[in-house]
Design a protein around this motif. Structure first.
Motif, PDB file in Angstrom:
ATOM      1  N   GLU A 120      98.399  47.025  42.280  1.00 23.75           N
ATOM      2  CA  GLU A 120      98.833  45.683  41.907  1.00 23.75           C
ATOM      3  C   GLU A 120     100.350  45.577  41.730  1.00 23.75           C
ATOM      4  O   GLU A 120     100.904  44.474  41.725  1.00 23.75           O
ATOM      5  CB  GLU A 120      98.151  45.283  40.588  1.00 23.75           C
ATOM      6  CG  GLU A 120      96.654  45.085  40.707  1.00 23.75           C
ATOM      7  CD  GLU A 120      96.285  43.614  40.664  1.00 23.75           C
ATOM      8  OE1 GLU A 120      97.065  42.818  40.108  1.00 23.75           O
ATOM      9  OE2 GLU A 120      95.216  43.257  41.186  1.00 23.75           O
ATOM     10  N   LYS A 121     101.022  46.689  41.539  1.00 23.43           N
ATOM     11  CA  LYS A 121     102.456  46.661  41.241  1.00 23.43           C
ATOM     12  C   LYS A 121     103.265  46.066  42.390  1.00 23.43           C
ATOM     13  O   LYS A 121     102.943  46.253  43.560  1.00 23.43           O
ATOM     14  CB  LYS A 121     102.965  48.076  40.942  1.00 23.43           C
ATOM     15  CG  LYS A 121     102.551  48.621  39.586  1.00 23.43           C
ATOM     16  CD  LYS A 121     103.153  50.015  39.375  1.00 23.43           C
ATOM     17  CE  LYS A 121     102.765  50.596  38.032  1.00 23.43           C
ATOM     18  NZ  LYS A 121     103.345  51.953  37.838  1.00 23.43           N
ATOM     19  N   VAL A 122     104.328  45.373  42.001  1.00 22.91           N
ATOM     20  CA  VAL A 122     105.298  44.843  42.959  1.00 22.91           C
ATOM     21  C   VAL A 122     106.575  45.660  42.779  1.00 22.91           C
ATOM     22  O   VAL A 122     107.281  45.482  41.781  1.00 22.91           O
ATOM     23  CB  VAL A 122     105.579  43.350  42.712  1.00 22.91           C
ATOM     24  CG1 VAL A 122     106.606  42.835  43.716  1.00 22.91           C
ATOM     25  CG2 VAL A 122     104.283  42.547  42.786  1.00 22.91           C
ATOM     26  N   GLU A 131     109.759  38.898  34.222  1.00 22.99           N
ATOM     27  CA  GLU A 131     108.780  38.807  35.302  1.00 22.99           C
ATOM     28  C   GLU A 131     108.880  40.011  36.237  1.00 22.99           C
ATOM     29  O   GLU A 131     107.863  40.642  36.561  1.00 22.99           O
ATOM     30  CB  GLU A 131     108.965  37.523  36.099  1.00 22.99           C
ATOM     31  CG  GLU A 131     107.942  37.374  37.223  1.00 22.99           C
ATOM     32  CD  GLU A 131     108.059  36.057  37.953  1.00 22.99           C
ATOM     33  OE1 GLU A 131     107.145  35.224  37.815  1.00 22.99           O
ATOM     34  OE2 GLU A 131     109.070  35.864  38.663  1.00 22.99           O
ATOM     35  N   LEU A 135     105.854  42.787  36.735  1.00 21.34           N
ATOM     36  CA  LEU A 135     105.237  42.972  38.049  1.00 21.34           C
ATOM     37  C   LEU A 135     105.404  44.403  38.543  1.00 21.34           C
ATOM     38  O   LEU A 135     104.511  44.954  39.201  1.00 21.34           O
ATOM     39  CB  LEU A 135     105.849  41.997  39.056  1.00 21.34           C
ATOM     40  CG  LEU A 135     105.502  40.513  38.850  1.00 21.34           C
ATOM     41  CD1 LEU A 135     106.283  39.649  39.823  1.00 21.34           C
ATOM     42  CD2 LEU A 135     104.001  40.273  38.994  1.00 21.34           C
ATOM     43  N   GLY A 139     101.737  45.083  37.269  1.00 19.11           N
ATOM     44  CA  GLY A 139     101.139  44.372  38.390  1.00 19.11           C
ATOM     45  C   GLY A 139     100.875  42.910  38.121  1.00 19.11           C
ATOM     46  O   GLY A 139     101.000  42.412  37.000  1.00 19.11           O
ATOM     47  N   ARG A 140     100.464  42.211  39.166  1.00 17.53           N
ATOM     48  CA  ARG A 140     100.374  40.754  39.103  1.00 17.53           C
ATOM     49  C   ARG A 140      99.236  40.242  38.219  1.00 17.53           C
ATOM     50  O   ARG A 140      99.414  39.303  37.440  1.00 17.53           O
ATOM     51  CB  ARG A 140     100.220  40.183  40.518  1.00 17.53           C
ATOM     52  CG  ARG A 140     100.315  38.672  40.576  1.00 17.53           C
ATOM     53  CD  ARG A 140     100.452  38.156  41.982  1.00 17.53           C
ATOM     54  NE  ARG A 140     101.653  38.664  42.632  1.00 17.53           N
ATOM     55  CZ  ARG A 140     102.867  38.146  42.436  1.00 17.53           C
ATOM     56  NH1 ARG A 140     103.036  37.135  41.599  1.00 17.53           N
ATOM     57  NH2 ARG A 140     103.908  38.638  43.081  1.00 17.53           N
ATOM     58  N   THR A 141      98.048  40.848  38.310  1.00 21.38           N
ATOM     59  CA  THR A 141      96.907  40.312  37.545  1.00 21.38           C
ATOM     60  C   THR A 141      97.150  40.372  36.050  1.00 21.38           C
ATOM     61  O   THR A 141      96.948  39.382  35.331  1.00 21.38           O
ATOM     62  CB  THR A 141      95.614  41.068  37.898  1.00 21.38           C
ATOM     63  OG1 THR A 141      95.324  40.896  39.285  1.00 21.38           O
ATOM     64  CG2 THR A 141      94.444  40.553  37.085  1.00 21.38           C
ATOM     65  N   TYR A 143      99.986  40.666  34.490  1.00 19.23           N
ATOM     66  CA  TYR A 143     101.119  39.803  34.162  1.00 19.23           C
ATOM     67  C   TYR A 143     100.690  38.344  34.075  1.00 19.23           C
ATOM     68  O   TYR A 143     100.989  37.647  33.096  1.00 19.23           O
ATOM     69  CB  TYR A 143     102.223  39.971  35.207  1.00 19.23           C
ATOM     70  CG  TYR A 143     103.233  38.853  35.203  1.00 19.23           C
ATOM     71  CD1 TYR A 143     104.128  38.695  34.145  1.00 19.23           C
ATOM     72  CD2 TYR A 143     103.295  37.940  36.270  1.00 19.23           C
ATOM     73  CE1 TYR A 143     105.051  37.656  34.134  1.00 19.23           C
ATOM     74  CE2 TYR A 143     104.216  36.909  36.263  1.00 19.23           C
ATOM     75  CZ  TYR A 143     105.094  36.768  35.194  1.00 19.23           C
ATOM     76  OH  TYR A 143     106.004  35.743  35.188  1.00 19.23           O
ATOM     77  N   GLU A 144      99.987  37.855  35.078  1.00 20.53           N
ATOM     78  CA  GLU A 144      99.605  36.447  35.102  1.00 20.53           C
ATOM     79  C   GLU A 144      98.563  36.125  34.037  1.00 20.53           C
ATOM     80  O   GLU A 144      98.504  34.998  33.527  1.00 20.53           O
ATOM     81  CB  GLU A 144      99.098  36.065  36.489  1.00 20.53           C
ATOM     82  CG  GLU A 144     100.198  36.090  37.553  1.00 20.53           C
ATOM     83  CD  GLU A 144      99.690  35.732  38.935  1.00 20.53           C
ATOM     84  OE1 GLU A 144      98.445  35.659  39.118  1.00 20.53           O
ATOM     85  OE2 GLU A 144     100.526  35.537  39.853  1.00 20.53           O
ATOM     86  N   GLU A 148     102.602  35.708  31.548  1.00 19.15           N
ATOM     87  CA  GLU A 148     103.316  34.554  32.100  1.00 19.15           C
ATOM     88  C   GLU A 148     103.132  33.288  31.277  1.00 19.15           C
ATOM     89  O   GLU A 148     104.110  32.679  30.813  1.00 19.15           O
ATOM     90  CB  GLU A 148     102.878  34.312  33.543  1.00 19.15           C
ATOM     91  CG  GLU A 148     103.666  33.195  34.219  1.00 19.15           C
ATOM     92  CD  GLU A 148     103.258  32.992  35.664  1.00 19.15           C
ATOM     93  OE1 GLU A 148     104.122  32.584  36.462  1.00 19.15           O
ATOM     94  OE2 GLU A 148     102.074  33.231  35.994  1.00 19.15           O
TER      95      GLU A 148
END
Length: 265
Positions: A120-122, A131, A135, A139-141, A143-144, A148
């Protein structure tokens, strides 16, 4: 009478300084612009319930000397903080731990969870804001789901406008440990409320409430040799550089009967 110290603010720090100074033979005058002692940890009894008027505060420390010190003034209950998050109607364990990741992705082991987070990591070699840091680390899940929306509400800014330092203290665990705080040794809330603790700390010390520092700013040296200011740093410098970007909070109190959350709120 002229005091050794004028302490502005009858909250935790002001009370601690005043008590320690008195214990060392110094004279102290404490003032507070509010009508009560306790600062932001002020509590009061409403219909048999101890209400944290400015939001709940939980005492936690891993230092025995600190725990022994505060227990001189009040006894603590055995409350340990564990949280739950309601995300779009779904209840999730918080802070982020192995159970959280199991609820989100169905993983069962630390290895599976770490592998999923890596997917999931950016990647970001030099995160410049909250942000980007989140990320690149969780990762995104995650974080969101957890960062967020809440951070935007709390700070009134999107996480890409905030420093990563704000969120770095949030634990992410690959175990089923769901304790909110890292320091697990000593934790609790004063029995009878924080106001009782602060009042006991300030016992024998001159305290004047309802006195704004601005009223005595130009002549505080008439009262004491030294000043201990516990208010906002921007206030102390009379907003010479404008107001600090603290997000103001508005507290709305509502009395409900029974357990309406199933968890501390």
């Amino acid at each position: 009478m002229k005091y050794d110290y004028l302490v502005v603010g009858a909250g935790i720090f002001g009370a601690t300084f005043a008590q320690q100074a008195k214990e060392k033979g110094k004279s102290v005058l404490v003032i507070d612009r509010r009508s009560h002692m306790g600062g932001n940890v002020y509590t009061e009894n409403r219909n048999g319930v101890t209400v944290h008027v400015y939001g709940c505060h939980i005492w936690h420390t891993d230092k025995k000397e600190v725990w022994d010190y505060v227990n001189r003034f009040v006894s603590f209950n055995n409350y340990r903080h564990k949280g739950m998050v309601n995300f779009k109607g779904r209840m999730l364990s918080f802070p982020i731990n192995l159970l959280t990741m199991s609820q989100l992705w169905g993983v069962r082991t630390p290895e599976e969870a770490r592998r999923k987070v890596e997917e999931e990591k950016v990647p970001c070699d030099n995160p410049k804001n909250m942000e980007e840091w989140c990320l690149s680390v969780i990762g995104r899940t995650l974080y969101e789901t957890f960062i967020e929306g809440y951070s935007t509400k709390q700070w009134n800014k999107h996480p890409r406008e905030l420093s990563a330092s704000i969120v770095k203290r949030l634990p992410v665990r690959y175990t089923f440990n769901d304790d909110y705080f890292h320091d697990l040794t000593y934790q609790g809330i004063p029995i009878g409320g924080y106001t009782r603790m602060v009042e006991n700390m300030l016992d024998g010390i001159k305290v004047e409430v309802g006195v704004d520092f601005e009223e005595v700013r130009g002549r505080w040296r008439d009262y004491a040799d030294r000043l201990v200011f516990c208010g906002g740093i921007d206030q102390y410098f009379q907003y010479a550089l404008g107001e600090l970007e603290y997000r103001s909070l508005k507290w709305e109190h509502e009395e409900l009967r029974g357990d309406v959350q199933g968890d501390a709120g």
